[in-house]
Design a protein around this motif. Structure first.
Motif, short mmCIF file in Angstrom:
data_model
loop_
_atom_site.label_atom_id
_atom_site.label_comp_id
_atom_site.label_asym_id
_atom_site.label_seq_id
_atom_site.Cartn_x
_atom_site.Cartn_y
_atom_site.Cartn_z
N LEU A 31 0.82 -1.21 0.00
CA LEU A 31 0.00 0.00 0.00
C LEU A 31 0.85 1.25 0.00
O LEU A 31 0.46 2.28 -0.54
CB LEU A 31 -0.91 0.01 1.23
N GLY A 32 2.02 1.18 0.62
CA GLY A 32 2.90 2.33 0.68
C GLY A 32 3.88 2.24 1.84
O GLY A 32 4.07 1.18 2.42
N ILE A 33 4.48 3.37 2.14
CA ILE A 33 5.52 3.47 3.16
C ILE A 33 5.08 4.48 4.22
O ILE A 33 4.43 5.48 3.90
CB ILE A 33 6.85 3.97 2.55
N VAL A 34 5.46 4.23 5.46
CA VAL A 34 5.36 5.25 6.50
C VAL A 34 6.75 5.39 7.08
O VAL A 34 7.43 4.41 7.37
CB VAL A 34 4.31 4.87 7.58
N SER A 35 7.22 6.63 7.19
CA SER A 35 8.58 6.88 7.67
C SER A 35 8.58 7.97 8.73
O SER A 35 7.64 8.78 8.81
CB SER A 35 9.50 7.26 6.51
N ILE A 36 9.63 8.01 9.51
CA ILE A 36 9.73 9.02 10.56
C ILE A 36 10.12 10.36 9.97
O ILE A 36 9.56 11.40 10.30
CB ILE A 36 10.75 8.59 11.64
N PHE A 37 11.10 10.34 9.06
CA PHE A 37 11.68 11.59 8.55
C PHE A 37 12.04 11.44 7.08
O PHE A 37 12.53 10.39 6.66
CB PHE A 37 12.93 11.93 9.37
N THR A 38 11.79 12.47 6.31
CA THR A 38 12.23 12.49 4.91
C THR A 38 12.93 13.81 4.61
O THR A 38 12.53 14.86 5.11
CB THR A 38 11.06 12.29 3.94
N TYR A 39 13.96 13.72 3.79
CA TYR A 39 14.64 14.93 3.33
C TYR A 39 13.78 15.68 2.31
O TYR A 39 13.90 16.89 2.16
CB TYR A 39 15.97 14.57 2.65
N GLY A 40 12.95 14.95 1.58
CA GLY A 40 12.19 15.58 0.51
C GLY A 40 13.05 15.90 -0.69
O GLY A 40 12.76 16.83 -1.46
N MET A 41 14.12 15.13 -0.88
CA MET A 41 15.02 15.37 -2.01
C MET A 41 14.33 15.02 -3.32
O MET A 41 13.57 14.06 -3.40
CB MET A 41 16.30 14.55 -1.86
N LYS A 42 14.65 15.79 -4.34
CA LYS A 42 14.04 15.61 -5.66
C LYS A 42 14.22 14.19 -6.17
O LYS A 42 13.28 13.57 -6.67
CB LYS A 42 14.64 16.60 -6.65
N LYS A 43 15.42 13.65 -6.02
CA LYS A 43 15.70 12.30 -6.52
C LYS A 43 14.81 11.27 -5.84
O LYS A 43 14.27 10.37 -6.48
CB LYS A 43 17.17 11.95 -6.29
N GLY A 44 14.65 11.42 -4.52
CA GLY A 44 13.80 10.49 -3.78
C GLY A 44 12.35 10.57 -4.19
O GLY A 44 11.68 9.55 -4.37
N ILE A 45 11.85 11.80 -4.32
CA ILE A 45 10.45 12.01 -4.72
C ILE A 45 10.19 11.40 -6.10
O ILE A 45 9.19 10.73 -6.32
CB ILE A 45 10.12 13.52 -4.72
N GLU A 46 11.13 11.64 -7.03
CA GLU A 46 10.96 11.14 -8.39
C GLU A 46 11.01 9.61 -8.43
O GLU A 46 10.23 8.97 -9.13
CB GLU A 46 12.04 11.72 -9.30
#
Length: 212
Positions: free
Chosen positions: A147-162
């Motif tokens: 269904l997806g991922i749940v995480s504590i913290f994300t950088y929100g980096m473009k590479k990760g989002i893409e």
């Protein structure tokens, strides 16, 4: 409860799980200079912060993934969080190794997982998204409906989002780089002028022009 993003940001800063040092950058294994150091394993050794994190993970899963049947932690940082959150939600959990064992049954997925089961992956930190997507792929190959991922913290980096978008994977993080940067300035962990430099780093980690 206080806004989850701000609550967890304050928690992580208070125990230096996320620690900003824009004037004395850390060096990543890749050689990239970074103004931030992250060690969310520290959340496990602080009872108050651990309670906040696990409670918020449980609430987020109930809200964002109400059909979840199994939690799967990433190895190794996500295992404890998946176990505690699974206990709070009365859900089974397991975890995915970084590679198959070279002995016994040679499992890569530990714990019982039936084909078609609806799974949420529990991760502590997302930067470029590579490692957590490997976990998602292993689960999908085993027949899981991720269904997806749940995480504590994300950088929100473009590479990760893409990467996540290309793989058609949803991620919901308790807090993120931008919020923690703002809280760090508000609570005097860093100077307010440093926030723009931090965001510049987040937008392009390989560009070191943010360093003064």
């Amino acid at each position: 409860m206080e806004n989850i993003e701000k609550l967890i940001a304050k928690d992580l800063l208070s125990i230096k799980a996320v620690f900003f040092r824009p004037n004395e950058p850390f060096t990543w294994a890749s050689g990239i200079k970074s103004p931030v150091y992250c060690d969310n394993r520290l959340t496990l050794t602080d009872v108050k912060v651990r309670t906040d994190v696990e409670t918020c993970l449980a609430e987020t899963i109930k809200k964002e993934y109400p059909d979840c049947e199994v939690l799967m932690g990433t190895s190794t940082a996500g295992i404890a969080h998946a176990a505690i959150t699974g206990h709070l939600l009365n859900l089974p959990m397991g975890y995915v190794r970084s590679g198959s064992k070279d002995h016994g049954r040679q499992n890569q997925i530990e714990g019982k997982l039936e084909k078609g089961q609806k799974v949420v992956v529990v991760e502590d930190l997302i930067s470029t998204g590579g490692s957590v997507l490997e976990v998602v792929n292993v689960l999908r190959e085993a027949g899981a409906n991720v269904l997806g991922i749940v995480s504590i913290f994300t950088y929100g980096m473009k590479k990760g989002i893409e990467r996540l978008k290309e793989a058609n994977v949803k991620n919901v993080s308790l807090t993120n780089f931008d919020v923690i940067s703002e809280i760090a300035a508000e609570e005097n962990y860093i100077e307010k002028e440093a926030v723009a430099r931090l965001i510049q780093f987040r937008n392009n980690p390989s560009d070191e022009s943010w360093i003064k």
